[in-house]
Design a protein around this motif. Sequence first.
Motif, PDB file in Angstrom:
ATOM      1  N   LEU A  92     -42.325  15.079 -43.876  1.00 23.15           N
ATOM      2  CA  LEU A  92     -43.448  15.988 -44.090  1.00 23.15           C
ATOM      3  C   LEU A  92     -43.327  16.765 -45.393  1.00 23.15           C
ATOM      4  O   LEU A  92     -44.332  17.046 -46.054  1.00 23.15           O
ATOM      5  CB  LEU A  92     -43.564  16.955 -42.907  1.00 23.15           C
ATOM      6  N   ILE A 188     -49.119  19.691 -37.137  1.00 20.51           N
ATOM      7  CA  ILE A 188     -49.454  18.272 -37.095  1.00 20.51           C
ATOM      8  C   ILE A 188     -50.193  17.952 -35.806  1.00 20.51           C
ATOM      9  O   ILE A 188     -50.119  18.691 -34.814  1.00 20.51           O
ATOM     10  CB  ILE A 188     -48.203  17.388 -37.233  1.00 20.51           C
ATOM     11  N   TRP A 262     -50.595   9.508 -42.935  1.00 19.40           N
ATOM     12  CA  TRP A 262     -50.914  10.928 -42.854  1.00 19.40           C
ATOM     13  C   TRP A 262     -52.239  11.266 -43.533  1.00 19.40           C
ATOM     14  O   TRP A 262     -52.548  10.744 -44.602  1.00 19.40           O
ATOM     15  CB  TRP A 262     -49.808  11.762 -43.493  1.00 19.40           C
ATOM     16  N   TRP A 300     -51.987  16.533 -40.742  1.00 19.09           N
ATOM     17  CA  TRP A 300     -51.192  17.725 -40.999  1.00 19.09           C
ATOM     18  C   TRP A 300     -52.050  18.748 -41.729  1.00 19.09           C
ATOM     19  O   TRP A 300     -53.056  18.412 -42.360  1.00 19.09           O
ATOM     20  CB  TRP A 300     -49.939  17.423 -41.811  1.00 19.09           C
TER      21      TRP A 300
END
Length: 331
Positions: A92, A188, A262, A300
Motif C-alpha cells: 500500500l 481499504i 488497486w 483505497w
Amino acid sequence: MEFTTGGRLEVRITAADTGKRVSVRRLSSSGTPGSLFTDTVGVLTSWDNGVLSITRKGGETVRVEESSLVAGKVVPAAPARRRGPAASFAELALVTARAWQPVESERLGEWTLRAASGFTRRANSALPLGDPGLPLADALVHVRDWYATRDLPAYVQTATGAEGTQESLCAELEQAGWEREVSAEVRIAALAPIADVAADVSRVRLERDVDEAWLSRYQRFGTPGEHVLKVLRSGPSVWFASVPGEGAAPAAIGRCVVDGRWAGFMAVEVDPAHRRRGLATAVMGALARRALDEGASAAWLQVESDNEGARTLYDGLGFATHHGYHHFRSH
C-alpha cells in the motif's frame, strides 16, 4: 486483558523487547476515583533511563515510568481485519505514493525525497521505506538541507498500526524534535460494492484530464500552476469525475488512480449547497465502475482523522482502516 500468573500481577517484559508489541498496566495518575490502573497497548519503541516509550496504533507516544509498572507482557500483532482485500503495508505504501507523484525526487538509500513546490504533503515529504544508508541523525540533516534548498519545510511521512509499520521511527523523530502535524488513515475496501451502491451515476462525467471547471471546485491551492497539474495527472491510469452544477464550478468532483488491482479515490468534494444528495456516492460509484472495467478489484483512500463527514461516508461504503499515516515536520 490478563496479566496474571497464579493470581499475581507480573511484569514479563524487559528492554530486550524493544520493537515488539506490548501491553502494560501502570498505576494511574488520573486521580479519578476507582481508576487504580491504566492500560496501554502499542509498540515498545524505547526503554531508557527508567522510562518506557510505547507508540500506539494511532501514532501517539505514551511515556511510562518504570517505577509505575505493575504488569506487562508481549502480545501478538493486532488481528487481521475481517473484511476487505488482503494487503501489506509495503504494497500500500508504494501504491499510494504512485498516486501523488512529485515533480522531482531523489533517493537517499531506501528513502525517497519528494518535492512539488509545496502542493500536498504527500508529494513534498520524505518517504522512508527502509534504510537511508546513513545514521538516522545524518539522514535527517540531509532531509532538512534538501528541502531548505527548495525553500520548503522538511517533512517525513511515517505509518503506524499494521505489521511492518514505523512506530520506532515515529518515536525517534519525536526524540529528535520533529513535530507530528497531520495524522490520517489509509482505508481499504472491496471495489465492486462501491460500484453497486450508487444507483444513479448518469450525471457523473468522467474525463482523462483535469480542466478549469474541475480545478475551481478543488480549492486546495492558490493559483493552479504547472506543479499542481503535474501531481494531479500523475499515476498509472488517472480519471477525473465531475457532476455539473448551476454555475461554472461542478457540484461535485473526484479523482481516481487505477494501479493494477488497486483503485485509489481522492479529491472527492461536494459544493456545500449540494451536500446530502448522494453526489459523493455517485462520484465514487462512477469511478469504481470505470476502475472495474480496467481490471481493478480493491479500493483505497486516505482520510484525515478529524474529517467526520468523510469518515461516515466511507464507513457506509465498506472501507476499513488498514493503517495510520503521519507527517512529521522539522522545527
